[in-house]
Write a protein that holds these residues in place. Sequence first.
Motif, PDB file in Angstrom:
ATOM      1  N   TYR A 189      -3.389  -5.875  -9.567  1.00 27.06           N
ATOM      2  CA  TYR A 189      -3.616  -4.476  -9.933  1.00 27.06           C
ATOM      3  C   TYR A 189      -3.511  -4.290 -11.441  1.00 27.06           C
ATOM      4  N   PHE A 190      -2.571  -5.013 -12.009  1.00 27.82           N
ATOM      5  CA  PHE A 190      -2.377  -4.876 -13.437  1.00 27.82           C
ATOM      6  C   PHE A 190      -3.615  -5.351 -14.197  1.00 27.82           C
ATOM      7  N   LYS A 235       8.227 -10.505 -15.286  1.00 26.39           N
ATOM      8  CA  LYS A 235       6.827 -10.519 -15.651  1.00 26.39           C
ATOM      9  C   LYS A 235       6.674 -10.842 -17.109  1.00 26.39           C
ATOM     10  N   GLN A 274       3.412 -12.089  -7.102  1.00 29.97           N
ATOM     11  CA  GLN A 274       3.251 -10.889  -6.293  1.00 29.97           C
ATOM     12  C   GLN A 274       1.910 -10.234  -6.595  1.00 29.97           C
ATOM     13  N   GLN A 311       5.126  -3.475  -1.306  1.00 29.97           N
ATOM     14  CA  GLN A 311       4.570  -2.661  -2.382  1.00 29.97           C
ATOM     15  C   GLN A 311       4.474  -1.202  -1.967  1.00 29.97           C
ATOM     16  N   GLU A 314      -2.364   6.020 -10.052  1.00 28.69           N
ATOM     17  CA  GLU A 314      -1.204   5.291 -10.543  1.00 28.69           C
ATOM     18  C   GLU A 314      -1.582   4.459 -11.755  1.00 28.69           C
ATOM     19  N   GLY A 338       6.502   2.084  -3.380  1.00 33.08           N
ATOM     20  CA  GLY A 338       5.715   3.166  -3.933  1.00 33.08           C
ATOM     21  C   GLY A 338       5.056   2.834  -5.243  1.00 33.08           C
ATOM     22  N   SER A 339       4.703   1.597  -5.452  1.00 35.44           N
ATOM     23  CA  SER A 339       4.010   1.267  -6.685  1.00 35.44           C
ATOM     24  C   SER A 339       3.170   0.024  -6.484  1.00 35.44           C
ATOM     25  N   LEU A 340       1.976   0.054  -7.079  1.00 34.19           N
ATOM     26  CA  LEU A 340       1.104  -1.105  -6.997  1.00 34.19           C
ATOM     27  C   LEU A 340       1.258  -1.989  -8.227  1.00 34.19           C
ATOM     28  N   HIS A 341       1.599  -1.359  -9.327  1.00 29.62           N
ATOM     29  CA  HIS A 341       1.533  -2.079 -10.583  1.00 29.62           C
ATOM     30  C   HIS A 341       2.819  -2.786 -10.956  1.00 29.62           C
ATOM     31  N   GLN A 342       3.841  -2.623 -10.152  1.00 26.64           N
ATOM     32  CA  GLN A 342       5.077  -3.294 -10.495  1.00 26.64           C
ATOM     33  C   GLN A 342       5.467  -4.282  -9.422  1.00 26.64           C
ATOM     34  N   ASP A 343       6.174  -5.287  -9.865  1.00 31.46           N
ATOM     35  CA  ASP A 343       6.676  -6.263  -8.921  1.00 31.46           C
ATOM     36  C   ASP A 343       7.685  -5.622  -7.993  1.00 31.46           C
ATOM     37  N   VAL A 344       7.743  -6.161  -6.806  1.00 34.04           N
ATOM     38  CA  VAL A 344       8.743  -5.704  -5.849  1.00 34.04           C
ATOM     39  C   VAL A 344      10.094  -6.277  -6.264  1.00 34.04           C
ATOM     40  N   GLU A 354       7.353   0.198 -13.182  1.00 28.37           N
ATOM     41  CA  GLU A 354       7.548   1.611 -12.934  1.00 28.37           C
ATOM     42  C   GLU A 354       7.617   1.887 -11.460  1.00 28.37           C
ATOM     43  N   ASN A 355       7.943   3.040 -11.199  1.00 31.06           N
ATOM     44  CA  ASN A 355       8.048   3.407  -9.801  1.00 31.06           C
ATOM     45  C   ASN A 355       7.495   4.797  -9.623  1.00 31.06           C
ATOM     46  N   SER A 406       1.219  -7.339  -7.585  1.00 30.45           N
ATOM     47  CA  SER A 406       1.121  -6.365  -8.677  1.00 30.45           C
ATOM     48  C   SER A 406       0.263  -6.897  -9.823  1.00 30.45           C
ATOM     49  N   GLU A 449       0.682   2.013 -14.997  1.00 28.60           N
ATOM     50  CA  GLU A 449       1.947   1.291 -15.108  1.00 28.60           C
ATOM     51  C   GLU A 449       3.128   2.247 -15.185  1.00 28.60           C
ATOM     52  N   SER A 450       2.879   3.484 -15.573  1.00 32.20           N
ATOM     53  CA  SER A 450       4.010   4.378 -15.755  1.00 32.20           C
ATOM     54  C   SER A 450       4.457   5.018 -14.442  1.00 32.20           C
ATOM     55  N   LYS A 500       4.324  -5.963 -20.025  1.00 35.25           N
ATOM     56  CA  LYS A 500       4.039  -5.210 -18.810  1.00 35.25           C
ATOM     57  C   LYS A 500       5.244  -4.347 -18.514  1.00 35.25           C
ATOM     58  N   THR A 501       4.984  -3.250 -17.965  1.00 34.76           N
ATOM     59  CA  THR A 501       6.103  -2.389 -17.683  1.00 34.76           C
ATOM     60  C   THR A 501       6.234  -2.211 -16.189  1.00 34.76           C
ATOM     61  N   ARG A 551       3.065   7.293 -10.686  1.00 30.08           N
ATOM     62  CA  ARG A 551       2.060   7.799  -9.769  1.00 30.08           C
ATOM     63  C   ARG A 551       2.030   9.316  -9.809  1.00 30.08           C
TER      64      ARG A 551
END
Lengths: 534, 1083
Positions: free
Chosen positions: A45-46, B3, A40, B1038, A131, B1042-1048, B10-11, A42, A133-134, B7-8, A136
């Motif tokens: 971005y990570f 993941k 994916q 995504q 945003e 509402g998040s870019l850094h987490q997997d869907v 989040e939402n 993400s 990782e925690s 990595k964490t 937004r």
Amino acid sequence: MDIPIASSSTLERASTTLIERSEDTPSFIIGNANKSYKYQYSNIYFMRLQYLRECVLEKAERKWKNLDGDPVLVDRVLEVEKGQLCYIIGTVYMDMPLKPNVLEDIARDRSILPPAPPPKFCSEDDTISLEDESGRINLVGERLKKMLLVTGIVIGALGIETPSGEFEVADICLPGLAPQPSLPDPDPPTMDVDDTVQPEWVGLVSGFDIGTSSLSDILVHMLVEYLTCEGGSPEDQLGASRISRLIIAGNSLATLDLGSQVENISLDDKKGKRNGNEPSPFSPHPIQTLSGHLLDITQVMPVHILPGSNDPSGSILPQQPFPRAMLGNATSMSWFSCETNPTYIHLESGSGEDEDEESTASSSARPVPRKFLVNSGQPLDDMFKYLESPPHTRLSILESTLKWRHMAPTAPDTLWCHPYFSADPFIIQETPDIYVVGCQKRFGTRLVSEDDDEAGSKKCRIIMVPNFSETGILVLVDMRTLAVKTIKFMTKGADGGTPNDSQHHPSSSVQQVSQPESSLSALSSSAQPDTQRG
Amino acid sequence: MTKTAGKTKENQPLARQTMQTDIDAERATKKRKIGISGTPRLSQAAPAESSFAHVLQRLKDESGDVHAAEGGADCWPRPKAPTINPQKDSIIFQQIDVEDAYDGPTPTFRMYGTTERGHSVLAIVTGFLPYFYIPVPRGFADDDMESFKSYLNSIMEDPRTVQHIEIVKRKSLWGYLGDDVVPFLKLTLIQPRLLPKIRGVFERGECSYQDLFPGPIPTFESNIQFPLRFMIDAKVLGMNWIEVPAGRYKLKSEAEKKSHCQIEFEVKYDQFISHPAEGEWSKIAPLRILSFDIECAGRKGIFPEAREDPVIQIANMVTRQGEQKPFIRNVFTLNSCSNIVGSQVIPFDDERKLLQSWRDFVQEADPDVIIGYNIANFDIPYLMDRARALDVKTFPLLGRLKRVAAQVKETHFSSKAYGQRDSKDTQLDGRLQMDILQYMQREYKLRSYSLNSVCAQFLGEQKEDVHYSVITELQNGTPESRRRLAVYCLKDAYLPQRLLDKLMCFVNSIEMARVTGVPFNYLLSRGQSIKVLSQLYRKANEEGYVIPSLKGEGSEEQYEGATVIEPKKGYYDTPIATLDFSSLYPSIMMAHNLCYTTILDKTTVERLNLVKDVDYIQTPNNDLFVTKTRRKGLLPTVLEDLISARKRAKADLKNEKDPFKRAVLDGRQLALKISANSVYGFTGATIGKLPCLAISSSVTAYGRQMIEKTKQEVEAEYCISNGHSHNAEVIYGDTDSVMVKFGPGDLKQVMALGSEAADLVTAKFVKPIKLEFEKVYYPYLLISKKRYAGLYWTKPEKYDKMDAKGIETVRRDNCRLVSTVIETCLHKMLIDRDVKGAEDYTKRTISDLLQNKVDMSQLVITKALTKADYAAKQAHVELVERMKQRDAGSAPAIGDRVAYVIIKGIKGAAAYEKSEDPLYVLENNIPIDTKYYLENQLSKPLMRIFEPILGDKASSLLSGDHTRTIQIATPTVGGLMKYAVKTATCLGCKTPLRPNNSVKDGAVCNNCRPRIGELYQKQVTTSSQLEVRFARLWTQCQRCQGSLHQDVLCTSKDCPIFYMRKKAQKDVEDAHAVVERFDQELW
């Protein structure tokens, strides 16, 4: 490598050589390891945040350390405490109702054609958030409105959380220009010596759009003649001989009808078109024409060709190189390169210690290595939709990408890109010397250096190369001085026969306009204002 | 989907987006404070400096002023109650619920409510006793009263059963027997539970008092719920305002209080004022609405069970009625959870404490209304069961009474209008409950009632759907992953509130309770008839009628329903005017004075010498009713009141500017309309309280007659012999409308004719029956009875909408393809006027279907897995069995919705054997049984809409050239596939590629090589499209999460792109592999 000898034998072709890529300028070839689509977005971005966070942090500490109120870094955007002056680092996300929405496209009544995509995504209803990782946090504040921000860039934001849980931004901090490995500074001390050093141009062109109109075909023809020193005045020929290689930054071919529904994801209307049996509007001529031109040019100089949005190549970035075989005989030359889009090209001017043993006059100058970063314009076109213009210009956005250290931040949100798993190759880890963006409406260039760069040594020449089929402009950049000039090709057919037409094409004139229409647009002194022409 | 460690996930906290208060407005009025010492030194460029300092300063100023706690943590309790002086202060409150209570010698009522300032109130109403009537038997004298009472008490074996007997003069509601009032015995009892017993004595003819009661004796008003009886007599409406004057009540001291209400007092049932919900009293108190959602950690493959699986989170939103945003936002979590800005996080390490504290929270925040999605059947029972399993003794004390524990009860609900439903009900004393799921099921006909699809429908947004197996994973992760879960939970807690606001559920229900006079909680738990009954009682008692208690026996007696004029099927390309009788059935009842009180039999006619058509009428159904001149019927009066009240509400609505008051008025007029229309149904409900087929049959008979008459009148008037250009023709008529083809093709002209005809016909009917011209259908596709579609015009300039009735668009056991195709066809036929286009589209779709090109989500059929042992084999149950064998963990559990597609099976296999999991099908390229979809899903609906247009030719849509090309996916599992060798074929001519006709790993055969450029471009185009598709679908997910850094994580099977995005992943890889073959080619 042989020195190419132009057909007019008295001229000597300038030469540049391809050198190894550095580690920080990755290849955009999608190898087997990266091929999978199971990941994916993400991850990109990570990786991006992880890398750029460090850069921002370093700058932010310097920038805000002496501020009243002793702002502290809050590690995670969600740990911001109300009423506390602090700064946070994260990825910008812009929520824009006008962004194309695939759900709407699917839900839309299928017999109604979808409205044309808006030229801009920005509107009154946009919200900007930061945003990590925690989570937004929404960014608000007057200062934000004037800033040049797009989705996907990593910034630091200084401010205070308001009672309503938003973050009122007082100032922001960008990663700033990436390091530029120290160069033998070619210009100032040796300026007087340089009188003897002739310019070593690299030609930049994009948007041949072969297959659209006969006009563009004529223009391309003129360009080929010019490059091969077969056309124009002796003066022109002399000038042309100083062009050491040509980079074609996208859209060499016109869009095919086949590709007209690329964006159409709705359920019907793609029907029947891919069945495989119905006649297609395909014609092999444009590719043959292109191959022919390329063959002619490769006779005299190395050529790099990038695919662009209209070319028969994938739609998502990075676009992979054309299959070599497609472009016919030109590709048998080893110095013909099919590049990815985007791509880094490392060149060295002159040829001091190359295998080229035959010293020429110009070899008295030390060879200068230059890094090119080239793309065919899609990232800039996409970012342009995020921003109001004016005040923002394409050139200012392009300059910003260097300061963001990211060449395509809006990927993958609105600019489609490959789902990389362990890297974000679009991060600019090393500031290139020359940064070329093809397929633009107008020509434009600027010499970028860091505002608060103490040493002032980082410099990057940014160039927007216009569509050749519309403007007839060839852009030349000098490897040594980073000076830029343009050459405009025009046909006179339209205004009814001008006297000084060329011998080769009665219907058109190879007007090589090196002085009136174009100029040395900027020298290395960066005080000069932006040149944006057209 | 997992993941790398570290990595964490989040939402985005929901609160961030939604809690935007208008700070700008606030700022404008705020005074600048003295600047902070010195200006901040900045390494910034000069021009930015001033504004930067400015911003900083302002921020500091503001943060100093506001101390609001996160998520409203400091505003849980209600505002402090004022001190009340019972001698001076009257108490005014909006009553929300009335319950009967039996904790004393005589029954009392607890009336809960809220004052205008938001204080909670409990009024204990005393002194009201149950009663009923029997006719005074012949020979019963006044002095029989005492001995009769003793007699009754003696057979009831309780000397206090009958408290009081009196003789009152009343009329029976049933039948016209002349205008004389008749004496009735009113028997007042001590307890409502004794009422059925004593009623039985009379009904069974067991009363042998002095032989005055020969045989069974009918009783009157003996079968109405006690609380409703009280409300009717005390003129209390559902949710109305009650005023208790000073000096009339007895305030309870803190020690005496039985409840947690701030104000508790006792009042006699005739000592307070009940305000009708009009004018000033139509306001709504600031009721506290709690919307909540729980998450539980299920085990793999098993739907959470309260005995085993912990409750891990409870998210809460409390909103004051009339405010835009919740003022309390919090989430109770098991185990630590990262901060969520805008919401309060309350972590616990012990589940018992979590439950206990949540109970404490409910008591402190003291909501008047509790809402949620499926709370009645899931969340509340789960919490209760879980608390019992963990032995949290005080948890069930969720209501407002200090010592009453809530209990979950199974209820069965059966209604003609709403169907049957088993559900659970947990009384929380003094708190209303509104399960939005139940509301949606009652009020809207939808394809799916999952929260996700309801939100997509009404809020226009997709909701992330996290499967409960993922929930456990998130819970077992880090504080970050739990935070993500909490955000999800908070969102689910907020959505019901948003639906409530958007659909005006609450306001409309309040108005319905007020109009019909029933308690609020009846609206969701009871059917239509109680509402009519409540109104009927109120009116009847006012006018001195008593209502007989009939035993609803559910007779088989049928009566003829509304008839239709046989439709003349076809596709009409001329405007078709629709003439509607406005509120037809209520108007008929009013026009002909049809009522219980006016029904007449032959003997009465003779006895009173009544004259036909003067004193009484005979309906087309041959029933007799007296005319208005003899007696005005009760139902007509009720209806007139309702209709005039609606007119008033609509007029007020026009003038009202305040959006909140507008909403109330709009809810009111809607409630009034629904009420008026349900009166007819009440008289015809044979299982109801008061069925009277003479009324309902007569109503429909009149209706039929009027439709016929309208047809005759219109066709007689609008004909060529009367100088019109065309002969008008009634092509269809149903219940209350008539479709007329006047002939002319001009919309304006037809509209003029329509309204003229409506007036003309109206004049021939009794008032208040009114025929109205409302709309024109143009074009109009008439398929059969109750099935038609057309473009709806009310003004000649532009059509209003496309209207389709009775056509497959919402049925759930259809796949989405059916509704897509039908809708698109109708659109093309009616709006684009392109019948050919619709045909072509249909053919293309069928061709695509047969060639496997239709998106999987279009073919998915979903069904809920309710219990494991169905008698008959069913596709989805069989599938679950098979999935369990493959992987017990991922198989759906009871309660899940099972999504499946029908795949090709061995010949003769039944459909239930051919069901398969769509994801499995995608992964393994299993061929779809396209024939099944064509024949069992598409063909009938398609034939229906095409036959009227194409006639016999219609069937050519389903067979013909476009059905010749069939492409079947090559599966990668099962059967012979193990032995199959895959051979690459030429991209130009499909010839298998062999070493002798092609280059190794190439793309084309030697013969096709000249076309290689073209084939390359074609392939590149295909893969480009797939790339874009992939990118667009996944970036959309995504954005949605509402998040870019987490997997869907979302696995919402209702989402239109769920299967698409899965397929896109696979397709794009396949397409790339093909493109790469060109690298090996010779050009």
